[in-house]
Design a protein around this motif. Structure first.
Motif, PDB file in Angstrom:
ATOM      1  N   TYR A   1      28.777 141.785  -1.412  1.00  0.00           N
ATOM      2  CA  TYR A   1      30.091 141.919  -0.772  1.00  0.00           C
ATOM      3  C   TYR A   1      30.736 140.542  -0.683  1.00  0.00           C
ATOM      4  N   ASP A   2      32.018 140.492  -0.307  1.00  0.00           N
ATOM      5  CA  ASP A   2      32.733 139.222  -0.207  1.00  0.00           C
ATOM      6  C   ASP A   2      32.215 138.417   0.987  1.00  0.00           C
ATOM      7  N   CYS A   3      31.884 137.151   0.740  1.00  0.00           N
ATOM      8  CA  CYS A   3      31.390 136.296   1.815  1.00  0.00           C
ATOM      9  C   CYS A   3      32.467 136.108   2.882  1.00  0.00           C
ATOM     10  N   PRO A   4      32.093 136.070   4.159  1.00  0.00           N
ATOM     11  CA  PRO A   4      33.089 135.925   5.220  1.00  0.00           C
ATOM     12  C   PRO A   4      33.799 134.583   5.199  1.00  0.00           C
ATOM     13  N   GLY A   5      33.117 133.525   4.768  1.00  0.00           N
ATOM     14  CA  GLY A   5      33.740 132.208   4.730  1.00  0.00           C
ATOM     15  C   GLY A   5      34.567 131.970   3.495  1.00  0.00           C
ATOM     16  N   ASP A   6      34.410 132.799   2.467  1.00  0.00           N
ATOM     17  CA  ASP A   6      35.143 132.639   1.217  1.00  0.00           C
ATOM     18  C   ASP A   6      35.125 133.977   0.487  1.00  0.00           C
ATOM     19  N   ALA A   7      36.224 134.713   0.545  1.00  0.00           N
ATOM     20  CA  ALA A   7      36.282 136.046  -0.057  1.00  0.00           C
ATOM     21  C   ALA A   7      36.164 136.014  -1.574  1.00  0.00           C
ATOM     22  N   HIS A   8      36.288 134.818  -2.182  1.00  0.00           N
ATOM     23  CA  HIS A   8      36.152 134.709  -3.630  1.00  0.00           C
ATOM     24  C   HIS A   8      34.686 134.571  -4.050  1.00  0.00           C
ATOM     25  N   GLU A   9      33.784 134.375  -3.089  1.00  0.00           N
ATOM     26  CA  GLU A   9      32.363 134.293  -3.367  1.00  0.00           C
ATOM     27  C   GLU A   9      31.700 135.595  -2.921  1.00  0.00           C
ATOM     28  N   LYS A  10      30.514 135.862  -3.475  1.00  0.00           N
ATOM     29  CA  LYS A  10      29.784 137.080  -3.142  1.00  0.00           C
ATOM     30  C   LYS A  10      28.525 136.757  -2.350  1.00  0.00           C
ATOM     31  N   CYS A  11      28.238 137.612  -1.380  1.00  0.00           N
ATOM     32  CA  CYS A  11      27.040 137.483  -0.560  1.00  0.00           C
ATOM     33  C   CYS A  11      26.236 138.779  -0.620  1.00  0.00           C
ATOM     34  N   LEU A  12      25.020 138.739  -0.068  1.00  0.00           N
ATOM     35  CA  LEU A  12      24.147 139.902  -0.071  1.00  0.00           C
ATOM     36  C   LEU A  12      23.863 140.378   1.344  1.00  0.00           C
ATOM     37  N   ARG A  13      23.591 141.665   1.491  1.00  0.00           N
ATOM     38  CA  ARG A  13      23.262 142.244   2.789  1.00  0.00           C
ATOM     39  C   ARG A  13      21.810 141.993   3.187  1.00  0.00           C
ATOM     40  N   GLY A  14      20.942 141.809   2.216  1.00  0.00           N
ATOM     41  CA  GLY A  14      19.539 141.592   2.529  1.00  0.00           C
ATOM     42  C   GLY A  14      18.866 140.753   1.469  1.00  0.00           C
ATOM     43  N   GLY A  15      17.907 139.936   1.864  1.00  0.00           N
ATOM     44  CA  GLY A  15      17.181 139.127   0.904  1.00  0.00           C
ATOM     45  C   GLY A  15      15.839 138.687   1.461  1.00  0.00           C
ATOM     46  N   SER A  16      14.873 138.462   0.557  1.00  0.00           N
ATOM     47  CA  SER A  16      13.544 138.024   0.977  1.00  0.00           C
ATOM     48  C   SER A  16      12.905 137.252  -0.170  1.00  0.00           C
ATOM     49  N   SER A  17      12.116 136.213   0.166  1.00  0.00           N
ATOM     50  CA  SER A  17      11.411 135.442  -0.865  1.00  0.00           C
ATOM     51  C   SER A  17      10.125 134.885  -0.285  1.00  0.00           C
ATOM     52  N   ILE A  18       9.203 134.526  -1.170  1.00  0.00           N
ATOM     53  CA  ILE A  18       7.945 133.899  -0.759  1.00  0.00           C
ATOM     54  C   ILE A  18       7.970 132.451  -1.212  1.00  0.00           C
ATOM     55  N   VAL A  19       7.761 131.524  -0.277  1.00  0.00           N
ATOM     56  CA  VAL A  19       7.814 130.102  -0.578  1.00  0.00           C
ATOM     57  C   VAL A  19       6.579 129.411  -0.020  1.00  0.00           C
ATOM     58  N   GLU A  20       6.343 128.185  -0.489  1.00  0.00           N
ATOM     59  CA  GLU A  20       5.266 127.375   0.067  1.00  0.00           C
ATOM     60  C   GLU A  20       5.667 126.899   1.461  1.00  0.00           C
ATOM     61  N   ALA A  21       4.717 126.889   2.375  1.00  0.00           N
ATOM     62  CA  ALA A  21       4.994 126.446   3.742  1.00  0.00           C
ATOM     63  C   ALA A  21       5.362 124.965   3.745  1.00  0.00           C
ATOM     64  N   GLU A  22       6.330 124.611   4.587  1.00  0.00           N
ATOM     65  CA  GLU A  22       6.729 123.217   4.740  1.00  0.00           C
ATOM     66  C   GLU A  22       5.889 122.590   5.849  1.00  0.00           C
ATOM     67  N   GLY A  23       4.735 122.083   5.485  1.00  0.00           N
ATOM     68  CA  GLY A  23       3.839 121.501   6.468  1.00  0.00           C
ATOM     69  C   GLY A  23       2.509 122.238   6.516  1.00  0.00           C
ATOM     70  N   LYS A  24       1.584 121.702   7.284  1.00  0.00           N
ATOM     71  CA  LYS A  24       0.249 122.264   7.427  1.00  0.00           C
ATOM     72  C   LYS A  24       0.057 122.767   8.850  1.00  0.00           C
ATOM     73  N   GLY A  25      -0.993 123.579   9.025  1.00  0.00           N
ATOM     74  CA  GLY A  25      -1.309 124.066  10.351  1.00  0.00           C
ATOM     75  C   GLY A  25      -1.602 125.545  10.350  1.00  0.00           C
ATOM     76  N   PRO A  26      -1.888 126.105  11.524  1.00  0.00           N
ATOM     77  CA  PRO A  26      -2.160 127.548  11.624  1.00  0.00           C
ATOM     78  C   PRO A  26      -0.907 128.362  11.372  1.00  0.00           C
ATOM     79  N   ALA A  27      -1.099 129.629  11.004  1.00  0.00           N
ATOM     80  CA  ALA A  27       0.023 130.506  10.664  1.00  0.00           C
ATOM     81  C   ALA A  27       1.032 130.600  11.808  1.00  0.00           C
ATOM     82  N   LYS A  28       0.567 130.701  13.044  1.00  0.00           N
ATOM     83  CA  LYS A  28       1.462 130.832  14.191  1.00  0.00           C
ATOM     84  C   LYS A  28       2.392 129.626  14.295  1.00  0.00           C
ATOM     85  N   GLU A  29       1.849 128.445  14.184  1.00  0.00           N
ATOM     86  CA  GLU A  29       2.648 127.216  14.291  1.00  0.00           C
ATOM     87  C   GLU A  29       3.661 127.116  13.161  1.00  0.00           C
TER      88      GLU A  29
END
Length: 297
Positions: A158-186
């Motif tokens: 759909y049209d992005c709210p900040g710029d109707a000439h650009e397109k945005c998505l309603r939902g998205g998900s990705s898997i990335v490497e964690a930024e830093g070390k430590g337990p999952a909770k932290e």
């Protein structure tokens, strides 16, 4: 929300060459490339004529990503002013966008001049060292109605709210490497703020005015003990949204920590919040280049 970082059709694709994918770090193209799923590695281009081929819109109509010989447009996760209003609305996510000064016209013809190196002419932006790198060896499921590769999936343009000439998505998900070390909770508790600010940035949504933790706790991801933190955020420019970071150890036993980053708009046209749970439940070992053909209903 800026698209979850992920692999997308290379905007500098050389005509008549096997299609490539290029890593979008959430705000800019990096120099990381790979063959598109289902194609062998791309050989070095022979000397001679080379140029930039036409850009074919990556999401058309029902958000079908053209990844064969087309160059897909990467969308910036976003929202519109048309908010369903309140918690009754179904939540969703926004997507990444390509700045207009980097987006060739759809009918652009290859230039007559020959680049001296035989390389395609590409928009170049130095990779941002602070951006998370894509995770290898794991993949997301592709739910009904969703599109994308195993490492990054998305839905609803759909049209992005900040710029109707650009397109945005309603939902998205990705898997990335964690930024830093430590337990999952932290890691999850630290990453969710980065995820929210990156996904629903001030340029498109006016800035996040407040957030509320609506869920946190242990969760199983690909058989590993992970930790989930989910926020509900309010933006100056609608829609509001749900964002989530789920940290977990890589299932290959390496000890590397990964994060599933998700963002859904709160809007009647967004996917249901239950899809956020399904995406995490469906994470499995496998190539991120996988087309995610396994579907969860």
């Amino acid at each position: 929300m800026t698209t979850p970082p992920g692999w997308y059709p290379d905007p500098g694709q050389i005509p008549d060459h096997p299609p490539q994918e290029r890593w979008w770090d959430g705000s800019a193209w990096t120099e990381n490339r790979r063959p598109a799923a289902g194609f062998p590695p791309v050989p070095p281009p022979p000397p001679g004529r080379a140029g930039r081929g036409p850009l074919i819109a990556g999401l058309v109509g029902a958000v079908v990503l053209v990844a064969a010989l087309a160059v897909g447009a990467v969308l910036l996760l976003g929202g519109t002013d048309d908010d369903s209003g309140g918690d009754e609305a179904r939540p969703g996510s926004s997507a990444p966008k390509i700045p207009k000064d980097k987006e060739p016209a759809p009918d652009e013809e290859p230039p007559d001049e020959e680049p001296p190196t035989g390389e395609p002419e590409l928009p170049t932006t130095p990779p941002d060292a602070d951006r998370p790198a894509p995770a290898d060896g794991v993949r997301l499921p592709k739910l009904n109605g969703w599109e994308g590769s195993g490492g990054s999936v998305m839905i609803g343009t759909y049209d992005c709210p900040g710029d109707a000439h650009e397109k945005c998505l309603r939902g998205g998900s990705s898997i990335v490497e964690a930024e830093g070390k430590g337990p999952a909770k932290e890691i999850a508790e630290t990453d969710v703020e980065r995820n929210a600010k990156s996904a629903y940035n001030a340029d498109t949504y006016g800035g996040i005015t407040s957030h509320k933790v609506i869920e946190k706790g242990k969760v199983k991801v690909a058989g590993e003990d992970g930790y989930r933190v989910r926020w509900k955020i309010k933006n100056k420019i609608k829609p509001d949204a749900y964002v989530e970071s789920v940290a977990f150890p890589h299932p290959d036993g390496s000890g590397e920590m990964l994060v599933v980053r998700s963002g859904f708009d709160i809007h009647k046209d967004a996917p249901p919040l239950s899809d956020m749970d399904k995406l995490v439940d469906g994470v499995s070992r496998g190539s991120a280049q996988d087309d995610g053909s396994r579907e969860n209903v």
